[in-house]
Write an enzyme that holds these catalytic residues in place. Structure first.
Site, short mmCIF file in Angstrom:
data_model
loop_
_atom_site.label_atom_id
_atom_site.label_comp_id
_atom_site.label_asym_id
_atom_site.label_seq_id
_atom_site.Cartn_x
_atom_site.Cartn_y
_atom_site.Cartn_z
CB CYS A 109 -25.91 -6.24 -60.65
SG CYS A 109 -24.65 -5.46 -61.67
CD GLU A 110 -22.37 -0.31 -57.90
OE1 GLU A 110 -21.24 0.00 -58.31
OE2 GLU A 110 -22.80 0.02 -56.78
CG HIS A 111 -22.10 -2.45 -62.75
ND1 HIS A 111 -21.25 -3.45 -62.33
CD2 HIS A 111 -21.58 -1.30 -62.27
CE1 HIS A 111 -20.25 -2.92 -61.64
NE2 HIS A 111 -20.43 -1.63 -61.58
CG HIS A 112 -26.07 -4.78 -66.20
ND1 HIS A 112 -24.87 -5.32 -65.75
CD2 HIS A 112 -25.81 -4.24 -67.41
CE1 HIS A 112 -23.94 -5.12 -66.66
NE2 HIS A 112 -24.47 -4.48 -67.68
CD GLN A 150 -20.01 -12.24 -54.76
OE1 GLN A 150 -20.65 -12.45 -55.78
NE2 GLN A 150 -19.27 -13.17 -54.20
CG HIS A 178 -23.01 -11.68 -59.94
ND1 HIS A 178 -22.86 -10.39 -59.48
CD2 HIS A 178 -22.36 -12.47 -59.05
CE1 HIS A 178 -22.14 -10.38 -58.37
NE2 HIS A 178 -21.82 -11.65 -58.09
CB CYS A 180 -25.32 -8.76 -64.76
SG CYS A 180 -23.96 -9.10 -63.63
#
Length: 222
Positions: A109-112, A150, A178, A180
């Site tokens: 995940c690019e956020h976490h 995704q 995910h 996250c």
């Protein structure tokens, strides 16, 4: 010493036409820190967690993490379009749906920067030529080995196949869990996210979408 590498943009170009070249297939120059700088960053994070990077169990962790990152994010150094470069026209007149289902992948995940684990189902209707089945899985793998959402992963796989093979249409469905959501925040283990995208005839004819989804579900027994 900083390294300058050739890389590939991450996001699909929303303004590009279906038959146009997606901007994420163009090479770009990207600054990349040295291995020593990357290892130093890992040591800083270890200290930030409250642990001691000099204790025996963590002494070689920075090197291991950097080596693991090279593998897990190796998709930035690869061009998915090149994987589809060799096609075959001798298909004995076959012109129906080609479906590669249950392609396993691991992404982040690019956020976490925590794992995304799932399966991709990719289908296309040939327009006079086909590609080796393993190449479809390879395209999924290359994009998965980048920081992702995704939704973007689904769009990138479809747009690349559409651009390179120019089939009558492409259908992509991705199911993933995910971490996250499972490891942090609401901590809901076992929840699955489903995304899909369609191009060409799959977008124009809903019955083709239904056929694709039915083939994916029926062949999996559910």
């Amino acid at each position: 010493m900083d390294a300058i590498i050739k890389n590939f943009p991450h996001r699909p170009d929303s303004s590009a036409k279906e038959t146009g070249k997606p901007d994420f297939l163009d090479k770009r120059e990207t600054d990349r820190p040295s291995r020593e700088e990357a290892e130093a960053a890992v040591r800083t994070l270890l200290r930030w967690t409250g642990d001691d990077p000099e204790r025996e169990g963590l002494r070689e962790t920075p090197q291991r993490v950097v080596k693991a990152f090279e593998e897990m994010f190796g998709g930035y150094d690869l061009c998915p379009a090149e994987e589809l470069g060799r096609t075959f026209e001798e298909v004995a007149g076959y012109d129906d749906l080609v479906l590669v289902k249950d392609i396993p992948f691991h992404s982040h995940c690019e956020h976490h920067m925590v794992p995304i684990v799932g399966k991709a189902h990719v289908g296309y209707l040939p327009n006079g030529k086909v590609v080796g089945l393993s190449k479809i899985a390879r395209v999924v793998d290359i994009f998965a080995r980048r920081l992702q959402t995704q939704e973007a992963l689904t769009a990138q796989v479809a747009a690349t196949i559409q651009h390179v093979l120019d089939p009558l249409g492409v259908a992509v469905m991705i199911e993933a869990e995910h971490m996250c959501m499972a490891m942090r925040g609401i901590r809901k283990q076992g929840s699955t996210t489903l995304t899909s995208t369609f191009t060409g005839i799959f977008k124009e004819k809903p019955e083709e979408q239904v056929r694709f989804v039915t083939m994916v579900r029926d062949s999996r027994g559910g």
